[in-house]
Design a protein around this motif. Sequence first.
Motif, PDB file in Angstrom:
ATOM      1  N   UNK A   1      -2.693   9.941   1.271  1.00  0.00           N
ATOM      2  CA  UNK A   1      -1.751   9.181   2.083  1.00  0.00           C
ATOM      3  C   UNK A   1      -2.152   9.206   3.550  1.00  0.00           C
ATOM      4  N   UNK A   2      -2.625  10.345   4.015  1.00  0.00           N
ATOM      5  CA  UNK A   2      -3.058  10.422   5.413  1.00  0.00           C
ATOM      6  C   UNK A   2      -4.326   9.605   5.652  1.00  0.00           C
ATOM      7  N   UNK A   3      -5.224   9.608   4.633  1.00  0.00           N
ATOM      8  CA  UNK A   3      -6.431   8.801   4.745  1.00  0.00           C
ATOM      9  C   UNK A   3      -6.083   7.306   4.791  1.00  0.00           C
ATOM     10  N   UNK A   4      -5.116   6.892   3.972  1.00  0.00           N
ATOM     11  CA  UNK A   4      -4.668   5.498   3.982  1.00  0.00           C
ATOM     12  C   UNK A   4      -4.096   5.129   5.339  1.00  0.00           C
ATOM     13  N   UNK A   5      -3.301   6.042   5.912  1.00  0.00           N
ATOM     14  CA  UNK A   5      -2.717   5.770   7.231  1.00  0.00           C
ATOM     15  C   UNK A   5      -3.808   5.632   8.299  1.00  0.00           C
ATOM     16  N   UNK A   6      -4.840   6.469   8.206  1.00  0.00           N
ATOM     17  CA  UNK A   6      -5.879   6.475   9.233  1.00  0.00           C
ATOM     18  C   UNK A   6      -6.850   5.319   9.086  1.00  0.00           C
TER      19      UNK A   6
ATOM     20  N   UNK B   1       0.836  -1.202   0.000  1.00  0.00           N
ATOM     21  CA  UNK B   1       0.000   0.000   0.000  1.00  0.00           C
ATOM     22  C   UNK B   1       0.869   1.249   0.000  1.00  0.00           C
ATOM     23  N   UNK B   2       1.900   1.273   0.825  1.00  0.00           N
ATOM     24  CA  UNK B   2       2.796   2.440   0.869  1.00  0.00           C
ATOM     25  C   UNK B   2       3.550   2.607  -0.445  1.00  0.00           C
ATOM     26  N   UNK B   3       3.956   1.505  -1.057  1.00  0.00           N
ATOM     27  CA  UNK B   3       4.676   1.606  -2.331  1.00  0.00           C
ATOM     28  C   UNK B   3       3.756   2.146  -3.428  1.00  0.00           C
ATOM     29  N   UNK B   4       2.495   1.701  -3.392  1.00  0.00           N
ATOM     30  CA  UNK B   4       1.513   2.193  -4.368  1.00  0.00           C
ATOM     31  C   UNK B   4       1.242   3.681  -4.167  1.00  0.00           C
ATOM     32  N   UNK B   5       1.274   4.138  -2.932  1.00  0.00           N
ATOM     33  CA  UNK B   5       0.970   5.538  -2.622  1.00  0.00           C
ATOM     34  C   UNK B   5       2.226   6.303  -2.209  1.00  0.00           C
TER      35      UNK B   5
ATOM     36  N   UNK C   1      12.365  13.538   4.269  1.00  0.00           N
ATOM     37  CA  UNK C   1      12.952  14.825   4.648  1.00  0.00           C
ATOM     38  C   UNK C   1      14.466  14.848   4.541  1.00  0.00           C
ATOM     39  N   UNK C   2      15.094  13.705   4.241  1.00  0.00           N
ATOM     40  CA  UNK C   2      16.551  13.672   4.121  1.00  0.00           C
ATOM     41  C   UNK C   2      17.013  13.951   2.708  1.00  0.00           C
ATOM     42  N   UNK C   3      16.521  13.154   1.724  1.00  0.00           N
ATOM     43  CA  UNK C   3      16.975  13.336   0.345  1.00  0.00           C
ATOM     44  C   UNK C   3      15.842  13.616  -0.629  1.00  0.00           C
ATOM     45  N   UNK C   4      14.608  13.622  -0.150  1.00  0.00           N
ATOM     46  CA  UNK C   4      13.484  13.958  -1.009  1.00  0.00           C
ATOM     47  C   UNK C   4      12.989  12.831  -1.880  1.00  0.00           C
ATOM     48  N   UNK C   5      13.671  11.690  -1.913  1.00  0.00           N
ATOM     49  CA  UNK C   5      13.259  10.561  -2.724  1.00  0.00           C
ATOM     50  C   UNK C   5      12.813   9.411  -1.821  1.00  0.00           C
ATOM     51  N   UNK C   6      11.734   8.750  -2.247  1.00  0.00           N
ATOM     52  CA  UNK C   6      11.192   7.622  -1.482  1.00  0.00           C
ATOM     53  C   UNK C   6      11.446   6.344  -2.281  1.00  0.00           C
ATOM     54  N   UNK C   7      12.450   5.564  -1.848  1.00  0.00           N
ATOM     55  CA  UNK C   7      12.782   4.299  -2.508  1.00  0.00           C
ATOM     56  C   UNK C   7      11.984   3.152  -1.877  1.00  0.00           C
ATOM     57  N   UNK C   8      12.144   1.975  -2.476  1.00  0.00           N
ATOM     58  CA  UNK C   8      11.451   0.809  -1.906  1.00  0.00           C
ATOM     59  C   UNK C   8      11.964   0.509  -0.501  1.00  0.00           C
ATOM     60  N   UNK C   9      13.270   0.704  -0.286  1.00  0.00           N
ATOM     61  CA  UNK C   9      13.808   0.503   1.061  1.00  0.00           C
ATOM     62  C   UNK C   9      13.221   1.513   2.037  1.00  0.00           C
ATOM     63  N   UNK C  10      13.012   2.761   1.556  1.00  0.00           N
ATOM     64  CA  UNK C  10      12.378   3.763   2.408  1.00  0.00           C
ATOM     65  C   UNK C  10      10.947   3.355   2.766  1.00  0.00           C
ATOM     66  N   UNK C  11      10.245   2.745   1.797  1.00  0.00           N
ATOM     67  CA  UNK C  11       8.876   2.303   2.042  1.00  0.00           C
ATOM     68  C   UNK C  11       8.853   1.212   3.107  1.00  0.00           C
ATOM     69  N   UNK C  12       9.775   0.232   2.984  1.00  0.00           N
ATOM     70  CA  UNK C  12       9.852  -0.834   3.980  1.00  0.00           C
ATOM     71  C   UNK C  12      10.169  -0.245   5.355  1.00  0.00           C
ATOM     72  N   UNK C  13      11.133   0.686   5.362  1.00  0.00           N
ATOM     73  CA  UNK C  13      11.517   1.329   6.623  1.00  0.00           C
ATOM     74  C   UNK C  13      10.343   2.093   7.225  1.00  0.00           C
ATOM     75  N   UNK C  14       9.630   2.858   6.404  1.00  0.00           N
ATOM     76  CA  UNK C  14       8.498   3.641   6.897  1.00  0.00           C
ATOM     77  C   UNK C  14       7.371   2.723   7.401  1.00  0.00           C
ATOM     78  N   UNK C  15       7.180   1.613   6.713  1.00  0.00           N
ATOM     79  CA  UNK C  15       6.156   0.657   7.136  1.00  0.00           C
ATOM     80  C   UNK C  15       6.463   0.110   8.523  1.00  0.00           C
TER      81      UNK C  15
END
Length: 357
Positions: free
Chosen positions: A98-103, A54-58, A65-79
Amino acid sequence: MRGTHLSRRFARPQRTYRGPRFQPLRRALRVPVWADLGIRVGAALALVFIVVLIHWWDREGLVDNLDGEVSFLDVVYFTMISITTTGFGDIAPISDRARLVEAVIVTPIRFIVIFIFVGAAYDFIIRRSWEKWRMARIQEKLSGHVVVLGFGVSGSEAVAELIERGTDPRHIVVMDTSEERLAEAEALGCNVMAADATRDDSLMAVRITEAETVLVSAGRDDASILIVLTVRHLAPEVPITVVVRAADNELLAHQAGANNVINPVRFTGLLLAGSVQGMHIADYMADLASVTGRVHLVERPVLPEEIGKPLDRLATGGRGLRVYRNGAALGFWETEAGALQAGDVVVEIRPTAEKDA
């Protein structure tokens, strides 16, 4: 199987019991521990994988906030930090979607994953430790209980009838090697132990010397008689009832130490023969044998107020059939049954309704 062969098979040297290797009672498990744990971990990982997708799709609704890019590893980390509610703030949802998905989606999944791990910790650490401690306490206090060695057809029917007659299932201990049979005994509320009933350690673990009575039904005559030998070796005074199917093994069972030997084949033959004399005889005999019938047999010590009275004037109002006195059986028609004595054991018939009154 001939009796002489059986007696040679059971010949063994007298053993001295040197103390139990403590083996606590336990409840039978419907699912093995490793399978239960695997199911829980698999369900949690599946939910985490769904959130990653879901996070990868969205991912466009997320900002790094570090480099401005969201990689697949960033998605796993954020999850992972999102599900564990860590929340460092380096990656955050910024779009309304994205906030609606989180909620709406991620938050319920987060609770489910937490409940899975909390439930696993409770089941595998807290509850099972408590159950082990509780069963050990029950085991230490076992006294006057019924030990059922073998939970096949005869053993299971005996336990069901005992419970029907008012025996507390918590005062029944069932020992068998089959997990399926132990699960059935557990469902009735009995204490169970998966063990070999021919071993001294197993019998001492259920405090065989403190038992009220022992019921043996191993399914095979040789195994049943060997169990009787072992029980009698450890508990010389405990009453033992055993089921054997071959007539020539009945004497061996008595010699092994059984107080009562039941041959279901012979009993069935008696019912069949009785039906020849009258169509209702077999029905009445079955009625007597079960507590669910209109009448039932009761064996009890003579009451103080009955001493000196004849067998047909029992204080309970039942019909006296037989008196056991000094090892001899006296019928109601015999002269000796005309005056009950202290120490007599009376067998009487009572209406079932009186038992419930």
